[in-house]
Design an enzyme around this catalytic site. Structure first.
Site, PDB file in Angstrom:
ATOM      1  N   ASP A 180      -1.173  -7.565  -4.470  1.00  0.00           N
ATOM      2  CA  ASP A 180      -2.345  -7.047  -3.888  1.00  0.00           C
ATOM      3  C   ASP A 180      -2.228  -7.686  -2.363  1.00  0.00           C
ATOM      4  O   ASP A 180      -1.541  -9.602  -2.745  1.00  0.00           O
ATOM      5  CB  ASP A 180      -2.748  -8.052  -4.964  1.00  0.00           C
ATOM      6  CG  ASP A 180      -4.479  -8.493  -3.927  1.00  0.00           C
ATOM      7  OD1 ASP A 180      -4.953  -8.182  -3.300  1.00  0.00           O
ATOM      8  OD2 ASP A 180      -5.652  -8.845  -5.175  1.00  0.00           O
ATOM      9  N   TYR A 233     -14.760  -0.894   9.774  1.00  0.00           N
ATOM     10  CA  TYR A 233     -13.411  -0.305   9.478  1.00  0.00           C
ATOM     11  C   TYR A 233     -13.539  -0.133  10.784  1.00  0.00           C
ATOM     12  O   TYR A 233     -12.527  -1.110  10.573  1.00  0.00           O
ATOM     13  CB  TYR A 233     -13.012   1.406   8.989  1.00  0.00           C
ATOM     14  CG  TYR A 233     -12.185   2.266   9.162  1.00  0.00           C
ATOM     15  CD1 TYR A 233     -11.214   1.394   8.345  1.00  0.00           C
ATOM     16  CD2 TYR A 233     -11.323   2.511  10.580  1.00  0.00           C
ATOM     17  CE1 TYR A 233     -10.117   2.225   8.801  1.00  0.00           C
ATOM     18  CE2 TYR A 233     -10.166   3.730  10.523  1.00  0.00           C
ATOM     19  CZ  TYR A 233      -9.058   3.210   9.409  1.00  0.00           C
ATOM     20  OH  TYR A 233      -8.427   3.859   9.789  1.00  0.00           O
ATOM     21  N   GLY A 256       0.865  -1.900   0.061  1.00  0.00           N
ATOM     22  CA  GLY A 256      -0.246  -0.548  -0.011  1.00  0.00           C
ATOM     23  C   GLY A 256       0.944   1.053  -0.118  1.00  0.00           C
ATOM     24  O   GLY A 256       0.258   2.272   0.497  1.00  0.00           O
ATOM     25  N   ILE A 294      -1.649  -1.821  -5.834  1.00  0.00           N
ATOM     26  CA  ILE A 294      -2.338  -3.012  -6.414  1.00  0.00           C
ATOM     27  C   ILE A 294      -2.712  -1.993  -7.655  1.00  0.00           C
ATOM     28  O   ILE A 294      -2.352  -2.460  -8.330  1.00  0.00           O
ATOM     29  CB  ILE A 294      -4.005  -3.061  -5.844  1.00  0.00           C
ATOM     30  CG1 ILE A 294      -4.463  -4.309  -6.679  1.00  0.00           C
ATOM     31  CG2 ILE A 294      -4.252  -1.660  -5.692  1.00  0.00           C
ATOM     32  CD1 ILE A 294      -5.230  -4.961  -5.957  1.00  0.00           C
ATOM     33  N   LYS A 349     -10.294  -2.917  12.673  1.00  0.00           N
ATOM     34  CA  LYS A 349      -8.908  -2.366  13.142  1.00  0.00           C
ATOM     35  C   LYS A 349      -9.252  -3.379  14.748  1.00  0.00           C
ATOM     36  O   LYS A 349      -7.876  -3.520  14.545  1.00  0.00           O
ATOM     37  CB  LYS A 349      -8.781  -0.897  13.939  1.00  0.00           C
ATOM     38  CG  LYS A 349      -8.426  -0.337  11.912  1.00  0.00           C
ATOM     39  CD  LYS A 349      -7.479  -0.834  11.228  1.00  0.00           C
ATOM     40  CE  LYS A 349      -6.257   0.141  10.138  1.00  0.00           C
ATOM     41  NZ  LYS A 349      -5.283  -0.721   9.247  1.00  0.00           N
TER      42      LYS A 349
HETATM   43  N1  SER Z   1      -8.067   8.873   9.548  1.00  0.00           N
HETATM   44  C1  SER Z   1      -8.835   7.579   9.415  1.00  0.00           C
HETATM   45  C2  SER Z   1     -10.584   7.961   8.924  1.00  0.00           C
HETATM   46  O1  SER Z   1     -11.200   8.753   8.898  1.00  0.00           O
HETATM   47  C3  SER Z   1      -9.250   7.291  10.618  1.00  0.00           C
HETATM   48  O2  SER Z   1      -8.059   6.388  11.107  1.00  0.00           O
HETATM   49  O3  SER Z   1     -11.080   7.006   8.346  1.00  0.00           O
END
Ligand code: SER
Length: 313
Positions: free
Chosen positions: A53, A143, A9, A36, A147
């Site tokens: 990837d 997200y 990345g 990628i 995490k």
């Molecule tokens: N900066 C990121 C976001 O806003 C947070 O880790 O998704």
């Protein structure tokens, strides 16, 4: 001999600056950038680049074997706002890439891993001010869930298999060199671009939405300092709280007006407001300070000066 490092990345907001910082430190030849998507010129001129990837274990393994990679920095991820639109793609990318890298380390194919977590691991039941290292988390975004699960995997692989994986919970990151993509804190970069281009900005968060933020130079330094710390000093193997500054859209607008007095801002909150409302306002990073000497350097005033000067060029 210099160690060889692979960045997955490398074309993203953090990956680009991290790759260039690592190359400045160790020389370009041993720092392998990968992504990628096709690279930008500055990533291929300054050292090797591989199209890769991060969800493909065999492909990563090939590159690791070919270059005799010692360390991986896994910067590929889908951020908070985009992940709400593509939940299963976000889960697949964010989880499978991490498990791939942890498994390579478990098999002793690499020695050390960096993987970023985020303030997104926290949720509406988390204490909002000076959020402690250890507290109720319960993230309410795709997200954040990815995490948080990732943090548990890191701690697990460290405990069960001795994997040397290191992590910080980045706040929103601000840089004039690279653009963020698909995050809830992105406004704090965009606002500087619009201030210089148009003199006004329409903000997708409310004016009083206070969030933890950090200037990119601090974030890169934190990453390198953590990775260079003695293994024995590290007491957190999920992910370290990390703080720079905290501000609201109204406060960043005011700091811009100190340079550009005519700058105006309006507020049109969208779906990202709910995400921001679930996150902390400020972070207690005393564990990072105690364990590996973390100390931020950039506050809002300094960030605004650097951003306007950098973008003004
Ligand atoms: N900066 C990121 C976001 O806003 C947070 O880790 O998704």
């Amino acid at each position: 001999m210099d160690k060889t490092i692979l960045i997955l990345g490398a074309c993203g907001q953090i990956g680009t600056e991290l790759t260039l910082a690592l190359r400045q430190k160790h020389g370009g030849a041993h720092i392998i950038a990968s992504d990628i998507r096709e690279h930008t010129d500055n990533l291929s001129i300054s050292g090797p680049f591989e199209l890769l990837d991060a969800t493909n274990y065999e492909a990563i393994e090939d590159v690791v074997m070919h270059y005799e990679v010692d360390e991986i920095y896994l910067m590929a991820a889908m951020l908070s706002a985009t992940a709400e639109k593509f939940p299963s793609r976000a889960w697949n990318l964010n989880m499978n890439s991490l498990l791939n890298v942890l498994n390579l380390a478990k098999e002793n194919k690499i020695e050390k891993v960096f993987w970023p977590s985020s303030i997104g691991v926290f949720g509406p039941n988390t204490p909002k001010q000076n959020t402690p290292q250890h507290c109720i988390m319960e993230p309410s975004t795709v997200y954040g869930i990815s995490k948080q699960a990732g943090e548990r995997w890191c701690a697990y692989y460290h405990q069960k298999f001795g994997v040397d994986v290191r992590s910080v919970r980045y706040p929103g990151l601000i840089s004039w060199k690279t653009l963020p993509g698909g995050g809830t804190t992105d406004y704090a970069v965009d606002i500087y671009h619009k201030a210089l281009e148009k003199g006004n900005y329409s903000c997708f968060l409310r004016e009083d939405t206070r969030l933890p933020m950090m200037y990119m130079e601090d974030a890169i330094r934190a990453t390198l300092e953590l990775m260079e710390s003695d293994r024995g000093k590290l007491t957190v193997r999920s992910s370290y709280n990390l703080a720079g500054m905290s501000f609201t859209p109204a406060e960043i607008a005011q700091s811009i007006r100190e340079h550009l007095p005519d700058f105006t801002i309006s507020y049109t909150p969208d779906f990202r407001q709910e995400i921001a409302d679930s996150w902390p306002e400020s972070i207690d990073d005393s564990q990072a300070r105690a364990d590996w000497g973390w100390m931020p350097e950039f506050d809002l005033q300094k960030t605004t000066s650097e951003m306007l000067a950098g973008l003004g060029k």
